[in-house]
Design a protein around this motif. Structure first.
Motif, PDB file in Angstrom:
ATOM      1  N   VAL A   1      83.215 -33.650  89.972  1.00  0.00           N
ATOM      2  CA  VAL A   1      83.764 -32.321  90.258  1.00  0.00           C
ATOM      3  C   VAL A   1      84.888 -32.484  91.280  1.00  0.00           C
ATOM      4  N   PRO A   2      86.150 -32.432  90.835  1.00  0.00           N
ATOM      5  CA  PRO A   2      87.270 -32.500  91.776  1.00  0.00           C
ATOM      6  C   PRO A   2      87.463 -31.137  92.438  1.00  0.00           C
ATOM      7  N   LEU A   3      87.596 -31.139  93.740  1.00  0.00           N
ATOM      8  CA  LEU A   3      87.733 -29.905  94.501  1.00  0.00           C
ATOM      9  C   LEU A   3      88.986 -29.950  95.365  1.00  0.00           C
ATOM     10  N   ASP A   4      89.632 -28.795  95.478  1.00  0.00           N
ATOM     11  CA  ASP A   4      90.793 -28.681  96.360  1.00  0.00           C
ATOM     12  C   ASP A   4      90.600 -27.580  97.398  1.00  0.00           C
ATOM     13  N   GLY A   5      89.393 -27.033  97.463  1.00  0.00           N
ATOM     14  CA  GLY A   5      89.103 -25.975  98.426  1.00  0.00           C
ATOM     15  C   GLY A   5      89.358 -24.581  97.901  1.00  0.00           C
ATOM     16  N   SER A   6      89.857 -24.472  96.688  1.00  0.00           N
ATOM     17  CA  SER A   6      90.154 -23.149  96.138  1.00  0.00           C
ATOM     18  C   SER A   6      88.909 -22.542  95.481  1.00  0.00           C
ATOM     19  N   GLU A   7      88.891 -21.222  95.408  1.00  0.00           N
ATOM     20  CA  GLU A   7      87.790 -20.527  94.746  1.00  0.00           C
ATOM     21  C   GLU A   7      87.722 -20.908  93.270  1.00  0.00           C
ATOM     22  N   ARG A   8      88.864 -21.078  92.678  1.00  0.00           N
ATOM     23  CA  ARG A   8      88.893 -21.428  91.253  1.00  0.00           C
ATOM     24  C   ARG A   8      88.205 -22.774  90.999  1.00  0.00           C
ATOM     25  N   ALA A   9      88.510 -23.762  91.816  1.00  0.00           N
ATOM     26  CA  ALA A   9      87.878 -25.075  91.649  1.00  0.00           C
ATOM     27  C   ALA A   9      86.378 -24.986  91.911  1.00  0.00           C
ATOM     28  N   GLU A  10      85.988 -24.163  92.866  1.00  0.00           N
ATOM     29  CA  GLU A  10      84.573 -24.027  93.214  1.00  0.00           C
ATOM     30  C   GLU A  10      83.759 -23.330  92.122  1.00  0.00           C
ATOM     31  N   GLN A  11      84.419 -22.709  91.165  1.00  0.00           N
ATOM     32  CA  GLN A  11      83.698 -22.102  90.045  1.00  0.00           C
ATOM     33  C   GLN A  11      83.002 -23.164  89.199  1.00  0.00           C
ATOM     34  N   ALA A  12      83.425 -24.389  89.297  1.00  0.00           N
ATOM     35  CA  ALA A  12      82.800 -25.479  88.544  1.00  0.00           C
ATOM     36  C   ALA A  12      81.491 -25.938  89.187  1.00  0.00           C
TER      37      ALA A  12
ATOM     38  N   ALA B   1      88.142 -32.711 105.102  1.00  0.00           N
ATOM     39  CA  ALA B   1      87.715 -32.891 103.713  1.00  0.00           C
ATOM     40  C   ALA B   1      86.269 -33.369 103.658  1.00  0.00           C
ATOM     41  N   ARG B   2      85.914 -34.290 104.525  1.00  0.00           N
ATOM     42  CA  ARG B   2      84.534 -34.806 104.569  1.00  0.00           C
ATOM     43  C   ARG B   2      83.557 -33.686 104.912  1.00  0.00           C
ATOM     44  N   LYS B   3      83.910 -32.840 105.878  1.00  0.00           N
ATOM     45  CA  LYS B   3      83.045 -31.721 106.268  1.00  0.00           C
ATOM     46  C   LYS B   3      82.905 -30.733 105.120  1.00  0.00           C
ATOM     47  N   TYR B   4      84.011 -30.416 104.463  1.00  0.00           N
ATOM     48  CA  TYR B   4      83.989 -29.488 103.325  1.00  0.00           C
ATOM     49  C   TYR B   4      83.062 -30.007 102.229  1.00  0.00           C
ATOM     50  N   LEU B   5      83.234 -31.271 101.851  1.00  0.00           N
ATOM     51  CA  LEU B   5      82.403 -31.840 100.788  1.00  0.00           C
ATOM     52  C   LEU B   5      80.937 -31.928 101.203  1.00  0.00           C
ATOM     53  N   THR B   6      80.682 -32.234 102.464  1.00  0.00           N
ATOM     54  CA  THR B   6      79.306 -32.290 102.957  1.00  0.00           C
ATOM     55  C   THR B   6      78.670 -30.912 102.917  1.00  0.00           C
ATOM     56  N   ASP B   7      79.417 -29.881 103.299  1.00  0.00           N
ATOM     57  CA  ASP B   7      78.902 -28.511 103.237  1.00  0.00           C
ATOM     58  C   ASP B   7      78.559 -28.117 101.805  1.00  0.00           C
ATOM     59  N   VAL B   8      79.420 -28.482 100.870  1.00  0.00           N
ATOM     60  CA  VAL B   8      79.148 -28.180  99.459  1.00  0.00           C
ATOM     61  C   VAL B   8      77.913 -28.942  99.005  1.00  0.00           C
ATOM     62  N   ARG B   9      77.849 -30.205  99.357  1.00  0.00           N
ATOM     63  CA  ARG B   9      76.736 -31.065  98.934  1.00  0.00           C
ATOM     64  C   ARG B   9      75.390 -30.566  99.440  1.00  0.00           C
TER      65      ARG B   9
END
Length: 88
Positions: free
Chosen positions: A7-18, A65-73
């Motif tokens: 799942v590639p993410l760029d921080g956008s809501e659209r990408a997070e829909q995946a 970026a690491r914090k963002y991905l960790t929060d998602v994870r």
């Protein structure tokens, strides 16, 4: 069915829909999820800064970026799903 879901993410809501789709697929198939975010660390992107500042800006970008991905994870949707983060 699915062993690894990227799942590639760029921080956008659209990408997070995946994200919920990937979580459901991984839950259903016993697969894992890899969360990816690319951070541009090329010197040409920071050509307007002095060298010491470039290093600080790159490190800050990587940490964000690491914090963002960790929060998602660690979000509830990935409970029970093996999840990795990747910053190339």
């Amino acid at each position: 069915m699915f062993k690894r879901i990227l799942v590639p993410l760029d921080g956008s809501e659209r990408a997070e829909q995946a994200l919920p789709v990937a979580a459901r697929l991984a839950h259903g198939s016993g697969g894992s999820v890899i969360l990816l975010q690319v951070v541009d660390v090329t010197a040409s992107s920071y050509g307007y800064l002095a060298p010491p500042l470039i290093g600080n800006l790159i490190e800050t970008s990587l940490n964000e970026a690491r914090k963002y991905l960790t929060d998602v994870r660690t979000s509830d949707m990935f409970n029970g799903v093996p999840t990795e983060i990747y910053l190339p």
